[in-house]
Design a protein around this motif. Structure first.
Motif, mmCIF file in Angstrom:
data_model
loop_
_atom_site.group_PDB
_atom_site.id
_atom_site.type_symbol
_atom_site.label_atom_id
_atom_site.label_comp_id
_atom_site.label_asym_id
_atom_site.label_seq_id
_atom_site.Cartn_x
_atom_site.Cartn_y
_atom_site.Cartn_z
ATOM 1 N N ASN A 158 -13.715 -20.731 -7.240
ATOM 2 C CA ASN A 158 -13.435 -20.177 -5.924
ATOM 3 C C ASN A 158 -11.942 -19.911 -5.792
ATOM 4 O O ASN A 158 -11.120 -20.763 -6.108
ATOM 5 N N THR B 136 -8.968 -22.883 -4.319
ATOM 6 C CA THR B 136 -9.554 -24.122 -3.813
ATOM 7 C C THR B 136 -8.723 -24.739 -2.704
ATOM 8 O O THR B 136 -9.223 -25.570 -1.948
ATOM 9 N N ALA C 269 -10.166 -28.406 -8.430
ATOM 10 C CA ALA C 269 -11.205 -28.485 -9.455
ATOM 11 C C ALA C 269 -10.983 -29.757 -10.266
ATOM 12 O O ALA C 269 -9.854 -30.201 -10.446
ATOM 13 N N GLN D 76 -5.970 -24.095 -10.349
ATOM 14 C CA GLN D 76 -6.969 -24.667 -9.445
ATOM 15 C C GLN D 76 -6.919 -26.200 -9.432
ATOM 16 O O GLN D 76 -7.696 -26.841 -8.749
ATOM 17 N N GLU E 99 -20.387 -24.440 -1.451
ATOM 18 C CA GLU E 99 -19.063 -24.967 -1.788
ATOM 19 C C GLU E 99 -18.858 -26.367 -1.212
ATOM 20 O O GLU E 99 -18.203 -27.202 -1.834
ATOM 21 N N ILE F 175 -17.777 -29.645 -3.400
ATOM 22 C CA ILE F 175 -16.682 -30.585 -3.105
ATOM 23 C C ILE F 175 -17.193 -32.014 -3.115
ATOM 24 O O ILE F 175 -16.552 -32.917 -3.672
#
Length: 571
Positions: A99, A102, A116, A145, A482, A486
């Protein structure tokens, strides 16, 4: 793969590495220097790829003296996920890095900032190189990320340079050129917050990337114009050939010409330092072009990049390689160049082994800034299959950053006036097909979907099945939200995990440093030792040295630990 076959494969790779190293070695190490020259947002708009719109003498010289890879692809059409793949040798959609970005657009998404989290014990390429004796420098992008641990680089920043290395070490250095970035198309042309330029002089020890102050105005006296504005630039069929689009393409090629000069400065410095014939040079772009329907998409216009590798002493000079190459292959290939073992966890493989040919490359698109999509793609030599997991949503996403480009605003105006032809209007469809299949050899701009034609049913099923196998292999669930991602990365916790602070123990004449966080890397330094200013990688017990020892632990994707210090008495 059987153990016997694995050993044969390893022997073959080692033989290839030794052949290359025999052509380019650093004194005292037997390992070549390796230099990455990375431009941004650029498709293969270069003479060696058949686009003779402008001359690029410095890049062309690299091509004449090196290997041109005709089928190199990013894993994403945007920078941060692509950089995650380059840094780890892993597909970014396998560890929460896909994404864009992030840590941004939380107001639109309602999601917290996160990083990530690579699998436990995943090391960045630069750390692997550093552990093997290389002096590693990055000038200056670090958008992976996840925050790079201090173990990643000897130097990172605008002054990072191979010239600062100890004389007995080879170097792995990355220079990032931002002039061709998408923001270089904004108006007024020449003013960019992120624009940088390389400054060299032959007697300088360091190179700095400093704010570019030579393009503040838009008149020709202060703007370096390399390309005649009267030039007619080639326009892809998905864009209208209007004065606005022509002007933006002038910027694209003009920025490329400027970058070519910057690359020439780097290569000249390498030559002046007497290192050109001890260094493998890798030139590439971080993903496809900056124009509308290029960047962020996983058509070839967003994925296909130039890749040139110049080996020293004319090795393979002037050759062309047609094999498929993915960004996940860059890390293992670089390790192979250095004669370093390739970790088994990496998704890519070394393309130094010419018998190791890919059948497919893969790509993924998810959230871009405040707008979420979910697309996966697979491509072989002539076909691209795309699976759209949100078919009821339009292809075009109104990303505000992209709409600063005059051509994008022109497209939107023409679309509103119903003045686009079929090819130009495809991007603005209200819905997407679930499946897309393109013959990229005959249809390089991917405008004719073959997925629902009976004659192509077998091909679609073959590539669809291969895509599903890939997703299962890297444990990517495209249907996962998403927020769920997470939660998975944070192991169900409500906030980003923090790396446990290291513990320093002095026993039996040795210093031991540990962290209870699994997969954490430990860096240390003697705060009072001016001869060793950089954080060092802790790999084994240290001999006792009088002074103040400082240590930090960091598992990538977690918050870095607080630093711990201990005064050590040599007695």
């Amino acid at each position: 793969m059987t153990m016997h076959n694995m050993k044969l494969k390893l022997t073959k790779v080692v033989a290839i590495v030794l052949l290359i190293v025999s052509h380019s070695v650093t004194a005292n190490t037997g390992q070549p220097n390796i230099l990455w020259l990375v431009i941004e947002d650029m498709s293969p708009l270069l003479p060696m790829y058949g686009d003779s719109t402008i001359s690029t003498p410095n890049i062309s010289q690299l091509a004449n003296e090196g290997v041109v890879y005709n089928n190199a692809f990013s894993t994403s059409g945007v920078c941060a996920p692509s950089r995650a793949a380059l840094a780890t040798g892993l597909y970014p959609n396998s560890f929460g890095a896909n994404n864009m970005r992030t840590s941004s657009n939380t107001a639109e998404t309602g999601l917290p900032k996160y990083e990530a989290v690579p699998p436990v014990n995943t090391k960045m390429l630069s750390q692997l190189m550093r552990e093997a004796g290389y002096y590693t420098t990055n000038n200056y992008k670090t958008d992976y990320q996840f925050k790079a641990p201090k173990t990643a680089w000897d130097e990172n920043g605008i002054f990072a340079h191979w010239r600062n290395k100890p004389s007995n070490k080879p170097f792995f250095s990355i220079f990032n050129f931002t002039t061709t970035h998408e923001s270089g198309l904004f108006e007024p042309y020449g003013i960019r917050k992120l624009e940088q330029r390389h400054y060299f002089s032959s007697d300088e020890k360091k190179i700095a990337l400093l704010p570019n102050d030579h393009r503040i105005k838009t008149n020709e006296e202060t703007t370096p114009v390399h390309i005649d504005k009267a030039t007619r630039f080639p326009v892809p069929p998905y864009l209208p050939d209007t004065p606005t689009v022509q002007n933006d393409l002038w910027k694209v090629y003009n920025n490329l010409a400027e970058t070519d000069k910057q690359i020439g400065a780097i290569v000249s410095a390498l030559k002046n330092d007497g290192l050109l014939e001890n260094t493998i040079i890798v030139f590439y772009s971080d993903h496809g072009g900056p124009m509308p329907r290029q960047k962020r998409l996983i058509y070839d216009s967003g994925l296909k990049v130039p890749l040139i590798i110049r080996f020293p002493k004319g090795y393979k000079a002037g050759t062309i390689d047609e094999r498929l190459v993915s960004f996940v292959d860059f890390a293992p290939t670089t390790l192979a160049m250095a004669g370093i073992s390739i970790p088994e966890y990496m998704h890519g493989h070394s393309f130094l082994d010419t018998s190791n040919e890919r059948q497919y490359i893969y790509a993924a698109a998810d959230r871009f800034d405040g707008f979420t999509d979910t697309i996966r793609a697979i491509r072989d030599n002539c076909y691209k299959y795309i699976r759209n997991y949100r078919p009821n949503e339009p292809y075009y996403l109104p990303v505000a950053y992209r709409e600063k480009i005059p051509s994008m605003r022109e497209l939107l105006r023409l679309q509103k006036d119903d003045a686009l032809n079929k090819a130009q209007g495809q991007w603005f469809r209200k819905e997407k097909d679930d499946h897309e299949l393109f013959n990229v050899c005959n249809d390089p701009h991917e405008l004719s979907n073959l997925a629902y034609i009976e004659n192509y049913k077998t091909k679609r099923e073959e590539m669809g099945d291969a895509l599903e196998l890939w997703l299962a292999d890297i444990k990517d669930d495209p249907l996962m939200k998403e927020r769920q991602l997470i939660d998975k990365l944070w192991n169900g916790k409500t906030s980003q995990p923090t790396t446990e602070a290291p513990k320093i123990a002095v026993q039996n004449g040795k210093v031991t440093i540990t962290s209870e966080t699994k997969g954490a890397f430990i860096s240390y330094r003697m705060k009072n030792d001016e001869t060793s200013p950089h954080w060092q990688i802790y790999q084994k017990e240290l001999p006792i040295k009088q002074g103040i020892l400082e240590a930090i632990a960091h598992r990538p994707g977690y918050i870095e630990s607080a630093p711990i210090s201990l005064a050590i008495d040599a007695d």
